[in-house]
Design a protein around this motif. Sequence first.
Motif, PDB file in Angstrom:
ATOM      1  N   GLU A  22       0.716  -1.147  -0.263  1.00  0.00           N
ATOM      2  CA  GLU A  22      -0.132   0.086  -0.050  1.00  0.00           C
ATOM      3  C   GLU A  22       0.937   1.248  -0.150  1.00  0.00           C
TER       4      GLU A  22
ATOM      5  N   THR B 107      -9.006  -5.170  -2.340  1.00  0.00           N
ATOM      6  CA  THR B 107      -9.219  -3.879  -3.088  1.00  0.00           C
ATOM      7  C   THR B 107      -9.575  -3.953  -4.404  1.00  0.00           C
TER       8      THR B 107
ATOM      9  N   LEU C  49       1.129  -6.280   1.201  1.00  0.00           N
ATOM     10  CA  LEU C  49      -0.107  -6.847   1.329  1.00  0.00           C
ATOM     11  C   LEU C  49      -0.027  -8.262   0.615  1.00  0.00           C
TER      12      LEU C  49
ATOM     13  N   ASP D 174      -5.484  -9.513   0.754  1.00  0.00           N
ATOM     14  CA  ASP D 174      -5.578  -7.982   0.694  1.00  0.00           C
ATOM     15  C   ASP D 174      -5.937  -7.596  -0.542  1.00  0.00           C
TER      16      ASP D 174
END
Length: 160
Positions: free
Chosen positions: A99, A158, A150, A154
């Motif tokens: 991220e 997203t 991530l 994860d």
Amino acid sequence: MPVREIVMFPADVLEQPCKEVTTFDRKLSKLLADMYDTMIENDGVGLAAPQIGISEKIAIVDIDDQNGTIELINPVILDKQGVQTGPEGCLSFPGLYGEVSRANYVKVRTYNRRGKVRTLEAEGFLARAIQHEIDHLEGVLFTSKVEKYLDAEDLESTEG
């Protein structure tokens, strides 16, 4: 055009500032075509010259939108506004995602393959991709900006 081999971290060329392009010729046009084919073959949305072992300020971005392929030669960010945080990966770090926060809007001065200067503006994902590639040209890797790494779960949350 030939697909070039992607340079993997920790190759030195990935962490060194690149030289400015001074010659706009057929060799540059061929390199840009090779970079495009290499990016597509590797399922990327951007590619910088250092990622194929060339230490010059050349990058391409194509997020598969109405903008098409954007060629960035000697790019300079003139303005940044806002903040966005989202997942990033890199062809030189296969399977690694993190991220990263970047500006949500950028205004960039760059050259095209014929040496003509142009200014472009981008927002959202396109702005993120452009900033990622310009960082490569300065020897800055996305891993130096990761706020949180991530995993596959994860990433799926997203993308949804």
